[in-house]
Design a protein around this motif. Structure first.
Motif, PDB file in Angstrom:
ATOM      1  N   TYR A  24     -21.676  21.896 -27.669  1.00 50.55           N
ATOM      2  CA  TYR A  24     -21.546  23.120 -28.475  1.00 50.55           C
ATOM      3  C   TYR A  24     -20.987  22.797 -29.858  1.00 50.55           C
ATOM      4  O   TYR A  24     -21.518  23.272 -30.878  1.00 50.55           O
ATOM      5  CB  TYR A  24     -20.643  24.134 -27.769  1.00 50.55           C
ATOM      6  CG  TYR A  24     -20.365  25.358 -28.619  1.00 50.55           C
ATOM      7  CD1 TYR A  24     -21.327  26.355 -28.743  1.00 50.55           C
ATOM      8  CD2 TYR A  24     -19.165  25.491 -29.312  1.00 50.55           C
ATOM      9  CE1 TYR A  24     -21.091  27.470 -29.544  1.00 50.55           C
ATOM     10  CE2 TYR A  24     -18.925  26.597 -30.104  1.00 50.55           C
ATOM     11  CZ  TYR A  24     -19.895  27.585 -30.218  1.00 50.55           C
ATOM     12  OH  TYR A  24     -19.668  28.670 -31.020  1.00 50.55           O
ATOM     13  N   GLU A  25     -19.957  21.992 -29.913  1.00 47.87           N
ATOM     14  CA  GLU A  25     -19.357  21.647 -31.205  1.00 47.87           C
ATOM     15  C   GLU A  25     -20.337  20.894 -32.089  1.00 47.87           C
ATOM     16  O   GLU A  25     -20.372  21.094 -33.311  1.00 47.87           O
ATOM     17  CB  GLU A  25     -18.082  20.829 -30.988  1.00 47.87           C
ATOM     18  CG  GLU A  25     -16.944  21.639 -30.375  1.00 47.87           C
ATOM     19  CD  GLU A  25     -15.659  20.834 -30.254  1.00 47.87           C
ATOM     20  OE1 GLU A  25     -15.705  19.597 -30.486  1.00 47.87           O
ATOM     21  OE2 GLU A  25     -14.620  21.433 -29.931  1.00 47.87           O
ATOM     22  N   ALA A  26     -21.159  20.041 -31.487  1.00 47.14           N
ATOM     23  CA  ALA A  26     -22.164  19.313 -32.262  1.00 47.14           C
ATOM     24  C   ALA A  26     -23.219  20.267 -32.824  1.00 47.14           C
ATOM     25  O   ALA A  26     -23.733  20.062 -33.934  1.00 47.14           O
ATOM     26  CB  ALA A  26     -22.828  18.246 -31.395  1.00 47.14           C
ATOM     27  N   CYS A  27     -23.523  21.320 -32.089  1.00 50.86           N
ATOM     28  CA  CYS A  27     -24.559  22.266 -32.507  1.00 50.86           C
ATOM     29  C   CYS A  27     -24.100  23.195 -33.625  1.00 50.86           C
ATOM     30  O   CYS A  27     -24.932  23.691 -34.403  1.00 50.86           O
ATOM     31  CB  CYS A  27     -25.014  23.102 -31.315  1.00 50.86           C
ATOM     32  SG  CYS A  27     -25.958  22.179 -30.079  1.00 50.86           S
ATOM     33  N   VAL A  28     -22.804  23.443 -33.709  1.00 52.89           N
ATOM     34  CA  VAL A  28     -22.305  24.367 -34.734  1.00 52.89           C
ATOM     35  C   VAL A  28     -21.569  23.638 -35.848  1.00 52.89           C
ATOM     36  O   VAL A  28     -20.907  24.258 -36.682  1.00 52.89           O
ATOM     37  CB  VAL A  28     -21.379  25.441 -34.113  1.00 52.89           C
ATOM     38  CG1 VAL A  28     -22.165  26.313 -33.150  1.00 52.89           C
ATOM     39  CG2 VAL A  28     -20.173  24.815 -33.422  1.00 52.89           C
ATOM     40  N   ALA A  29     -21.684  22.324 -35.878  1.00 55.09           N
ATOM     41  CA  ALA A  29     -21.052  21.551 -36.954  1.00 55.09           C
ATOM     42  C   ALA A  29     -21.641  21.935 -38.307  1.00 55.09           C
ATOM     43  O   ALA A  29     -22.784  22.409 -38.392  1.00 55.09           O
ATOM     44  CB  ALA A  29     -21.251  20.059 -36.699  1.00 55.09           C
ATOM     45  N   ARG A  30     -20.864  21.718 -39.359  1.00 53.38           N
ATOM     46  CA  ARG A  30     -21.346  22.038 -40.709  1.00 53.38           C
ATOM     47  C   ARG A  30     -22.620  21.269 -41.025  1.00 53.38           C
ATOM     48  O   ARG A  30     -23.571  21.806 -41.599  1.00 53.38           O
ATOM     49  CB  ARG A  30     -20.257  21.721 -41.741  1.00 53.38           C
ATOM     50  CG  ARG A  30     -20.630  22.134 -43.169  1.00 53.38           C
ATOM     51  CD  ARG A  30     -19.513  21.703 -44.107  1.00 53.38           C
ATOM     52  NE  ARG A  30     -18.298  22.448 -43.827  1.00 53.38           N
ATOM     53  CZ  ARG A  30     -17.947  23.548 -44.475  1.00 53.38           C
ATOM     54  NH1 ARG A  30     -18.716  24.016 -45.441  1.00 53.38           N
ATOM     55  NH2 ARG A  30     -16.815  24.167 -44.183  1.00 53.38           N
ATOM     56  N   GLU A  31     -22.646  20.002 -40.636  1.00 51.58           N
ATOM     57  CA  GLU A  31     -23.840  19.169 -40.774  1.00 51.58           C
ATOM     58  C   GLU A  31     -24.266  18.734 -39.374  1.00 51.58           C
ATOM     59  O   GLU A  31     -23.647  17.858 -38.780  1.00 51.58           O
ATOM     60  CB  GLU A  31     -23.552  17.945 -41.656  1.00 51.58           C
ATOM     61  CG  GLU A  31     -23.166  18.277 -43.096  1.00 51.58           C
ATOM     62  CD  GLU A  31     -24.325  18.871 -43.878  1.00 51.58           C
ATOM     63  OE1 GLU A  31     -25.494  18.596 -43.501  1.00 51.58           O
ATOM     64  OE2 GLU A  31     -24.077  19.592 -44.862  1.00 51.58           O
ATOM     65  N   VAL A  32     -25.293  19.374 -38.840  1.00 53.95           N
ATOM     66  CA  VAL A  32     -25.714  19.086 -37.471  1.00 53.95           C
ATOM     67  C   VAL A  32     -26.445  17.744 -37.415  1.00 53.95           C
ATOM     68  O   VAL A  32     -27.388  17.504 -38.172  1.00 53.95           O
ATOM     69  CB  VAL A  32     -26.634  20.203 -36.937  1.00 53.95           C
ATOM     70  CG1 VAL A  32     -27.161  19.848 -35.551  1.00 53.95           C
ATOM     71  CG2 VAL A  32     -25.882  21.529 -36.897  1.00 53.95           C
ATOM     72  N   ASP A  33     -25.991  16.886 -36.520  1.00 57.21           N
ATOM     73  CA  ASP A  33     -26.616  15.585 -36.294  1.00 57.21           C
ATOM     74  C   ASP A  33     -27.474  15.711 -35.036  1.00 57.21           C
ATOM     75  O   ASP A  33     -26.968  15.681 -33.913  1.00 57.21           O
ATOM     76  CB  ASP A  33     -25.535  14.515 -36.113  1.00 57.21           C
ATOM     77  CG  ASP A  33     -26.114  13.116 -35.941  1.00 57.21           C
ATOM     78  OD1 ASP A  33     -27.315  12.994 -35.629  1.00 57.21           O
ATOM     79  OD2 ASP A  33     -25.346  12.146 -36.090  1.00 57.21           O
TER      80      ASP A  33
END
Length: 255
Positions: A24-33
């Motif tokens: 979830y945190e990866a999906c809503v990061a400012r820059e999604v990797d």
């Protein structure tokens, strides 16, 4: 009666929940990797799983849809493609939907505030084979609960209300453009007045090619009943030609 957390723990380990939290945190990061997201999916992160022990009845994908409705998850269409690639099946969550404590993510998609991100996400799900029942969770919630209870047809003079209705109908007509959905959903056909229109619904997959007009002159003002006499007319932007027309909520009526 609330569900017992001990019952949830039979389905999800703390390690699985932590992996979902990281997803979830990866999906809503400012820059999604997207590579990082894919790595987590390869490790077993579940888009239809919980991200917190205390909220095991809330689905990660549903949370992302709500974020996208608030313009906080602009990469949701691409993320959805990855989820589908790694086997996400809306109809088969590990924790079954019960209509009370655990709500299908497609219901979240009908919460209102629909935008380009949501429609792009919905199209990917439809292209991947979304079933008629799941699609109905979305369109029926959007048309009934959200529009009737939140928008208020009595305020059609307000641009934001008209915009909300337009986005909602773009969603509905997109869903209706899939023959397997429409042929299996009598209520959807009735809602949009299929028997009085013959335009090729496939064209509505290009939802921004159309404009919507609303006529509330036949509505009876009332504070204790939902209005049911709103006339919706859809035009091709390129030609200005009227291509679809129906009475909101009573598509069986010819208008």
């Amino acid at each position: 009666m609330e569900r017992d957390i001990r019952e949830w723990m039979k389905l999800f380990t703390t390690e699985e929940i932590e992996l979902n939290r990281r997803l979830y945190e990866a999906c809503v990061a400012r820059e999604v990797d997207l590579h990082a997201v894919e790595a987590l999916l390869q490790q077993g992160a579940d888009p239809l799983g919980p991200t917190e022990l205390e909220k095991c009845d809330e689905y990660l994908f549903g949370d992302l849809i709500c974020d996208a409705l608030d313009n906080l998850c602009p990469r949701l269409p691409e993320l959805t493609e990855l989820f589908l690639k790694y086997g996400m099946d809306i109809t088969k969550p590990k924790l079954p939907y019960d209509g009370s404590w655990s709500i299908p993510p497609m219901w979240d998609m009908g919460l209102g505030g629909t935008n380009e991100t949501i429609l792009q996400t919905l199209k990917r799900l439809l292209d991947h084979g979304l079933d008629a029942d799941s699609a109905a969770e979305c369109w029926s919630h959007a048309l009934t609960d959200c529009v009737f209870l939140m928008c208020g047809f009595g305020n059609l003079s307000i641009e934001s209300v008209r915009e909300e209705l337009t986005w909602t109908l773009k969603m509905v007509m997109l869903i209706a453009s899939y023959e397997r959905i429409l042929s299996a959903d009598d209520e959807l056909r009735r809602w949009i007045g299929c028997k009085h229109n013959d335009y090729e619904l496939l064209h509505f997959r290009e939802w921004n090619d159309f404009s919507y007009e609303f006529d509330d002159s036949r509505m009876i003002a009332s504070n204790d009943r939902p209005p049911n006499e709103l006339i919706v007319t859809i035009f091709e932007k390129s030609t200005g030609r009227q291509v679809w027309r129906f009475c909101w909520g009573n598509g069986d009526e010819k208008v």
